[in-house]
Design a protein around this motif. Structure first.
Motif, PDB file in Angstrom:
ATOM      1  N   TYR A  58     -16.325  66.674 -13.566  1.00  0.00           N
ATOM      2  CA  TYR A  58     -14.923  66.339 -13.822  1.00  0.00           C
ATOM      3  C   TYR A  58     -14.307  67.334 -14.799  1.00  0.00           C
ATOM      4  O   TYR A  58     -13.200  67.822 -14.611  1.00  0.00           O
ATOM      5  CB  TYR A  58     -14.782  64.929 -14.413  1.00  0.00           C
ATOM      6  CG  TYR A  58     -14.819  63.803 -13.417  1.00  0.00           C
ATOM      7  CD1 TYR A  58     -13.834  63.670 -12.448  1.00  0.00           C
ATOM      8  CD2 TYR A  58     -15.827  62.849 -13.477  1.00  0.00           C
ATOM      9  CE1 TYR A  58     -13.860  62.610 -11.553  1.00  0.00           C
ATOM     10  CE2 TYR A  58     -15.859  61.789 -12.584  1.00  0.00           C
ATOM     11  CZ  TYR A  58     -14.873  61.680 -11.624  1.00  0.00           C
ATOM     12  OH  TYR A  58     -14.898  60.640 -10.737  1.00  0.00           O
ATOM     13  N   ASN A  60     -15.218  70.420 -15.541  1.00  0.00           N
ATOM     14  CA  ASN A  60     -15.049  71.741 -14.947  1.00  0.00           C
ATOM     15  C   ASN A  60     -13.893  71.777 -13.962  1.00  0.00           C
ATOM     16  O   ASN A  60     -13.202  72.789 -13.850  1.00  0.00           O
ATOM     17  CB  ASN A  60     -16.329  72.201 -14.261  1.00  0.00           C
ATOM     18  CG  ASN A  60     -17.385  72.637 -15.250  1.00  0.00           C
ATOM     19  OD1 ASN A  60     -17.098  72.907 -16.416  1.00  0.00           O
ATOM     20  ND2 ASN A  60     -18.623  72.695 -14.792  1.00  0.00           N
ATOM     21  N   TYR A  61     -13.682  70.690 -13.250  1.00  0.00           N
ATOM     22  CA  TYR A  61     -12.594  70.651 -12.275  1.00  0.00           C
ATOM     23  C   TYR A  61     -11.246  70.702 -12.984  1.00  0.00           C
ATOM     24  O   TYR A  61     -10.376  71.486 -12.615  1.00  0.00           O
ATOM     25  CB  TYR A  61     -12.704  69.405 -11.391  1.00  0.00           C
ATOM     26  CG  TYR A  61     -11.615  69.353 -10.358  1.00  0.00           C
ATOM     27  CD1 TYR A  61     -11.652  70.198  -9.255  1.00  0.00           C
ATOM     28  CD2 TYR A  61     -10.547  68.478 -10.482  1.00  0.00           C
ATOM     29  CE1 TYR A  61     -10.645  70.181  -8.310  1.00  0.00           C
ATOM     30  CE2 TYR A  61      -9.531  68.451  -9.547  1.00  0.00           C
ATOM     31  CZ  TYR A  61      -9.583  69.302  -8.458  1.00  0.00           C
ATOM     32  OH  TYR A  61      -8.574  69.288  -7.532  1.00  0.00           O
ATOM     33  N   GLU A  62     -11.057  69.865 -14.014  1.00  0.00           N
ATOM     34  CA  GLU A  62      -9.808  69.870 -14.765  1.00  0.00           C
ATOM     35  C   GLU A  62      -9.962  69.019 -16.025  1.00  0.00           C
ATOM     36  O   GLU A  62     -10.621  67.990 -16.000  1.00  0.00           O
ATOM     37  CB  GLU A  62      -8.659  69.322 -13.908  1.00  0.00           C
ATOM     38  CG  GLU A  62      -7.300  69.570 -14.494  1.00  0.00           C
ATOM     39  CD  GLU A  62      -6.164  69.218 -13.547  1.00  0.00           C
ATOM     40  OE1 GLU A  62      -5.088  69.786 -13.706  1.00  0.00           O
ATOM     41  OE2 GLU A  62      -6.370  68.364 -12.647  1.00  0.00           O
ATOM     42  N   HIS A  63      -9.360  69.496 -17.092  1.00  0.00           N
ATOM     43  CA  HIS A  63      -9.438  68.794 -18.377  1.00  0.00           C
ATOM     44  C   HIS A  63      -8.202  69.132 -19.207  1.00  0.00           C
ATOM     45  O   HIS A  63      -7.406  69.987 -18.832  1.00  0.00           O
ATOM     46  CB  HIS A  63     -10.716  69.188 -19.131  1.00  0.00           C
ATOM     47  CG  HIS A  63     -10.881  70.670 -19.309  1.00  0.00           C
ATOM     48  ND1 HIS A  63     -11.549  71.452 -18.391  1.00  0.00           N
ATOM     49  CD2 HIS A  63     -10.426  71.519 -20.259  1.00  0.00           C
ATOM     50  CE1 HIS A  63     -11.514  72.708 -18.785  1.00  0.00           C
ATOM     51  NE2 HIS A  63     -10.828  72.779 -19.930  1.00  0.00           N
ATOM     52  N   LYS A 130      -2.363  63.863 -17.522  1.00  0.00           N
ATOM     53  CA  LYS A 130      -1.940  64.692 -16.384  1.00  0.00           C
ATOM     54  C   LYS A 130      -0.637  64.162 -15.790  1.00  0.00           C
ATOM     55  O   LYS A 130       0.263  64.936 -15.450  1.00  0.00           O
ATOM     56  CB  LYS A 130      -3.044  64.725 -15.330  1.00  0.00           C
ATOM     57  CG  LYS A 130      -2.737  65.668 -14.200  1.00  0.00           C
ATOM     58  CD  LYS A 130      -3.899  65.837 -13.270  1.00  0.00           C
ATOM     59  CE  LYS A 130      -3.503  66.790 -12.158  1.00  0.00           C
ATOM     60  NZ  LYS A 130      -4.584  67.037 -11.239  1.00  0.00           N
ATOM     61  N   THR A 136      -3.112  71.209 -18.962  1.00  0.00           N
ATOM     62  CA  THR A 136      -4.473  71.038 -18.446  1.00  0.00           C
ATOM     63  C   THR A 136      -5.045  72.417 -18.122  1.00  0.00           C
ATOM     64  O   THR A 136      -4.325  73.407 -18.065  1.00  0.00           O
ATOM     65  CB  THR A 136      -4.505  70.165 -17.176  1.00  0.00           C
ATOM     66  OG1 THR A 136      -3.795  70.813 -16.129  1.00  0.00           O
ATOM     67  CG2 THR A 136      -3.931  68.780 -17.444  1.00  0.00           C
ATOM     68  N   SER A 138      -8.755  74.297 -16.001  1.00  0.00           N
ATOM     69  CA  SER A 138      -9.984  74.082 -15.247  1.00  0.00           C
ATOM     70  C   SER A 138     -10.932  75.215 -15.577  1.00  0.00           C
ATOM     71  O   SER A 138     -10.513  76.281 -16.032  1.00  0.00           O
ATOM     72  CB  SER A 138      -9.705  74.024 -13.744  1.00  0.00           C
ATOM     73  OG  SER A 138      -9.088  75.213 -13.314  1.00  0.00           O
ATOM     74  N   GLU A 140     -13.045  78.288 -15.065  1.00  0.00           N
ATOM     75  CA  GLU A 140     -12.982  79.410 -14.116  1.00  0.00           C
ATOM     76  C   GLU A 140     -14.178  80.307 -14.365  1.00  0.00           C
ATOM     77  O   GLU A 140     -14.456  80.676 -15.509  1.00  0.00           O
ATOM     78  CB  GLU A 140     -11.684  80.188 -14.312  1.00  0.00           C
ATOM     79  CG  GLU A 140     -10.454  79.372 -13.971  1.00  0.00           C
ATOM     80  CD  GLU A 140      -9.170  80.173 -14.138  1.00  0.00           C
ATOM     81  OE1 GLU A 140      -9.243  81.402 -14.242  1.00  0.00           O
ATOM     82  OE2 GLU A 140      -8.112  79.532 -14.164  1.00  0.00           O
TER      83      GLU A 140
END
Length: 147
Positions: A58, A60-63, A130, A136, A138, A140
């Protein structure tokens, strides 16, 4: 037939409600200040440390931009892990996936037990952040890393 369905509904509704309540994060955590999204944004703007306690996928996907990751569900989660991210006198904001995620309440409780005293429990978490359109990011991979 309607009476039968009504009777079943009356029997099962309390059980469903109890299950839903079990998976709802507490409204408050002793030793922490519960904050909503507007207050979380002010804390963010003031430079407090945001700690994402969701699983790494989660994160790594978006924070929340600038947040640090801490796996609160690891059996190896210790005060030392938190100390790497924040000194005891720094403000820390713990968040996860909203009111049905227990990670931020667990992290807030542990931080208080370990002696942190500027603890903010962002119960609404990443979904509300969000939704509000706040910053936010992510993870990369660097261009030089082969996938």
């Amino acid at each position: 037939m309607k009476k039968y369905l009504y009777a079943l509904l009356c029997l099962f509704l309390p059980a469903v409600s109890a299950i839903a309540t079990e998976n709802t994060a507490p409204a408050e955590v002793m030793g922490a200040v519960t904050v909503d999204t507007a207050v979380a944004k002010r804390l963010y703007d003031q430079g407090n440390i945001f700690i994402d306690v969701r699983n790494l996928e989660y994160f790594n996907y978006e924070h929340i931009r600038g947040a640090k990751h801490l796996d609160v569900n690891s059996e190896l989660f210790t005060a030392g892990d938190l100390n790497i991210l924040a000194e005891k006198d720094q403000g820390v904001v713990f968040y996860c996936n909203g009111i049905h995620c227990l990670g931020s309440s667990k992290a807030s409780k542990k931080a208080a037990e370990w002696g942190w005293f500027k603890i903010y429990y962002y119960r609404e978490g990443f979904p509300k952040w969000k939704e509000a359109g706040y910053p936010t990011a992510s993870f990369e991979y660097p261009e030089s890393v082969a996938h």
